[in-house]
Design an enzyme around this catalytic site. Structure first.
Site, PDB file in Angstrom:
ATOM      1  N   ASP A  78       1.127  -0.980   0.068  1.00 41.37           N
ATOM      2  CA  ASP A  78      -0.253  -0.072  -0.127  1.00 41.37           C
ATOM      3  C   ASP A  78       1.223   1.273  -0.424  1.00 41.37           C
ATOM      4  O   ASP A  78       0.913   1.801   0.647  1.00 41.37           O
ATOM      5  CB  ASP A  78      -0.924  -0.337   1.756  1.00 41.37           C
ATOM      6  CG  ASP A  78      -1.969   0.871   1.037  1.00 41.37           C
ATOM      7  OD1 ASP A  78      -2.577   1.316   0.356  1.00 41.37           O
ATOM      8  OD2 ASP A  78      -2.189   1.815   2.425  1.00 41.37           O
ATOM      9  N   CYS A 127      -4.120   5.621  -2.495  1.00 35.45           N
ATOM     10  CA  CYS A 127      -4.915   6.321  -2.487  1.00 35.45           C
ATOM     11  C   CYS A 127      -5.222   7.594  -3.434  1.00 35.45           C
ATOM     12  O   CYS A 127      -5.079   8.927  -2.589  1.00 35.45           O
ATOM     13  CB  CYS A 127      -5.322   6.601  -0.487  1.00 35.45           C
ATOM     14  SG  CYS A 127      -4.423   7.046  -0.025  1.00 35.45           S
TER      15      CYS A 127
HETATM   16  C1  LIG Z   1      -1.037   4.981   2.762  1.00 37.47           C
HETATM   17  S1  LIG Z   1      -0.313   4.557   3.839  1.00 37.47           S
HETATM   18  C2  LIG Z   1      -0.241   2.644   4.805  1.00 37.47           C
HETATM   19  C3  LIG Z   1      -1.428   2.669   4.909  1.00 37.47           C
HETATM   20  C4  LIG Z   1      -1.509   1.620   5.987  1.00 37.47           C
HETATM   21  N1  LIG Z   1      -0.833   0.205   5.025  1.00 37.47           N
HETATM   22  C5  LIG Z   1      -3.109   0.844   6.192  1.00 37.47           C
HETATM   23  O1  LIG Z   1      -4.165   0.012   5.481  1.00 37.47           O
HETATM   24  O2  LIG Z   1      -3.137   0.741   7.325  1.00 37.47           O
HETATM   25  C6  LIG Z   1       1.731   4.484   3.979  1.00 37.47           C
HETATM   26  C7  LIG Z   1       2.477   4.020   4.361  1.00 37.47           C
HETATM   27  O3  LIG Z   1       3.909   3.933   4.030  1.00 37.47           O
HETATM   28  C8  LIG Z   1       4.797   4.181   4.402  1.00 37.47           C
HETATM   29  N2  LIG Z   1       6.623   4.641   4.629  1.00 37.47           N
HETATM   30  C9  LIG Z   1       7.136   5.840   3.452  1.00 37.47           C
HETATM   31  N3  LIG Z   1       7.784   5.274   3.017  1.00 37.47           N
HETATM   32  C10 LIG Z   1       8.782   4.065   3.572  1.00 37.47           C
HETATM   33  C11 LIG Z   1       9.678   2.928   2.667  1.00 37.47           C
HETATM   34  N4  LIG Z   1      10.393   3.799   2.121  1.00 37.47           N
HETATM   35  N5  LIG Z   1       9.818   1.726   3.618  1.00 37.47           N
HETATM   36  C12 LIG Z   1       8.933   1.814   4.500  1.00 37.47           C
HETATM   37  N6  LIG Z   1       6.997   2.336   5.266  1.00 37.47           N
HETATM   38  C13 LIG Z   1       7.433   3.420   4.512  1.00 37.47           C
HETATM   39  C14 LIG Z   1       4.524   5.055   5.732  1.00 37.47           C
HETATM   40  O4  LIG Z   1       5.496   5.124   6.605  1.00 37.47           O
HETATM   41  C15 LIG Z   1       2.782   5.549   5.780  1.00 37.47           C
HETATM   42  O5  LIG Z   1       2.647   4.704   7.232  1.00 37.47           O
END
Ligand SMILES: C[S@@+](CC[C@H](N)C(=O)[O-])C[C@H]1O[C@@H](n2cnc3c(N)ncnc32)[C@H](O)[C@@H]1O
Length: 384
Positions: A278, A331
């Site tokens: 995601d 999203c």
């Molecule tokens: C769209 S949100 C996720 C929502 C979650 N999947 C849910 O259903 O509750 C994107 C997430 O990606 C994480 N993120 C961003 N860059 C990342 C990276 N390089 N490695 C791991 N996580 C990352 C952010 O901290 C954030 O929590």
């Protein structure tokens, strides 16, 4: 927020620090969010009421947006609305602000029923999806989004008044205090927009197999996967968001291994049966709940995010066992972050097939209160 390009939540975290009471913070949030939903229309009223050309970032314009949105949309008495805004122009153009505010109210000008989208956004979405979708997006902006709940157990007997739009789902009205609903403390459900609940539904039941939930926090999809019988490893770069995931798991009594790591450097110890990515994205598909994206997200950021999404997807694909399923979701309402990422992925990985893809656009479930906009796809790795 508008000046610095910060997300609304982050900007309010700083700006509302002086507000001790939760109800004051909630009001500050409501004012800011509604002003962001109505910005082009508020600005049109301001410009109609004065001959002076106020720059977009003039303090007077900010103060007027705040005063007018309260008086015209939030039912705040005019004297209270203007008195919250005048301190913003202390030592500055107070008379101008007072004058414009008075003109708008005396003239009994109102905001249109359906808000106008900011020009560049309307233009971008018109090009991508056509006029009908732009109109639907604007209509959705006028409606406070309802709250969707995902049920831990779809056969749960529910003492909650709501509408079920699919098994395991319940929709309750906007403004419902979720923590006060029966079953909340027992973790029988969690808040998750119906669209956000769709990607995890693209995976079958786990039956004890291993799934990676990449970019997992705060964990809506982790909980769905765990509830569907997967042994989940949830990876996210943000410690504070993982702490929320941990709280959510504790409340719902579901289990997952949590890993604080960057997906671009971490790797799993062994290939897995399924992966859900995601990916971080522009979040323009959740503009109803986070209207700051309408003003903050620029084409350049979309292009950079798309590049990262492509890289994450390629990396994740290599961690999958032959025959395994990979779900990708964002999203975002930008085809660059959805369809184009999926197409580029398939070009680069001919050993994967796209089994299912869905684009959820504004207008979806409109009569029922709408849905966030998403792109999601399930790819299958060839068995050999
Ligand atoms: C769209 S949100 C996720 C929502 C979650 N999947 C849910 O259903 O509750 C994107 C997430 O990606 C994480 N993120 C961003 N860059 C990342 C990276 N390089 N490695 C791991 N996580 C990352 C952010 O901290 C954030 O929590």
């Amino acid at each position: 927020m508008l000046r610095k390009g910060l997300p609304l939540e982050a900007a309010l975290g700083t700006a509302a620090r002086g507000l001790d009471k939760p109800e004051d913070r909630a009001l500050a949030h409501a004012i800011a969010a509604e002003a962001l939903r109505r910005l082009p229309d508020l600005d049109a009223l301001i410009d109609r009421a004065t001959k002076q050309r106020l720059p977009d970032d003039a303090k007077a314009r900010f103060a007027l947006r705040i005063a007018l949105v309260q008086a015209l949309r939030l039912g705040t008495p005019p004297h209270a609305a203007i008195s919250t805004a005048l301190p913003l122009v202390a030592g500055g153009p107070r008379r101008l602000v007072h004058g414009v505010f008075g003109t708008v109210l005396r003239s009994e000008w109102t905001l249109p029923e359906v808000p106008a989208l900011p020009g560049p956004v309307a233009e971008r979405w018109r090009k991508a999806w056509g006029e009908g979708i732009v109109a639907a997006a604007a209509r959705q902006l006028a409606v406070p989004p309802p709250i969707d709940l995902t049920l831990r157990d779809k056969d749960l007997v529910r003492p909650i008044d709501g509408v079920s739009l699919m098994p395991g789902h319940l929709r309750v009205p906007a403004g419902t205090s979720v923590a006060g609903l029966p079953g909340y403390a027992e973790g029988q459900f969690w808040v998750q927009d119906i669209s956000a609940a769709t990607p995890a539904r693209l995976l079958e039941r786990g039956g004890g197999r291993v799934a990676l939930d990449l970019c997992a926090a705060p964990g809506g999809k982790t909980m769905q996967l765990a509830a569907a019988g997967w042994r989940v490893t949830a990876v996210d770069i943000s410690q504070s968001r993982l702490a929320r995931l941990s709280e959510n798991l504790a409340r719902t009594g579901l289990a997952a291994d949590l890993v604080a790591a960057d997906v671009m450097t971490w790797r799993p110890p062994a290939p897995v049966d399924a992966i859900l990515l995601d990916a971080p994205c522009s979040a323009t598909g959740i503009y109803r709940r986070h209207p700051d994206v309408l003003h903050r997200v620029r084409p350049r950021a979309i292009a950079e995010l798309a590049e990262m999404q492509r890289a994450m997807l390629l990396r994740a694909a290599d961690w999958l066992k032959p025959g395994g399923a990979l779900v990708y979701s964002v999203c975002s309402l930008e085809p660059e972050e959805g369809e184009a990422v999926a197409d580029a992925f398939l070009q680069a990985r001919p050993n994967f097939a796209r089994e299912e893809a869905r684009r959820i656009l504004p207008g979806e479930l409109e009569a029922e209160g709408g849905a966030d906009s998403f792109y999601l796809a399930r790819f299958r790795r060839a068995r050999t």
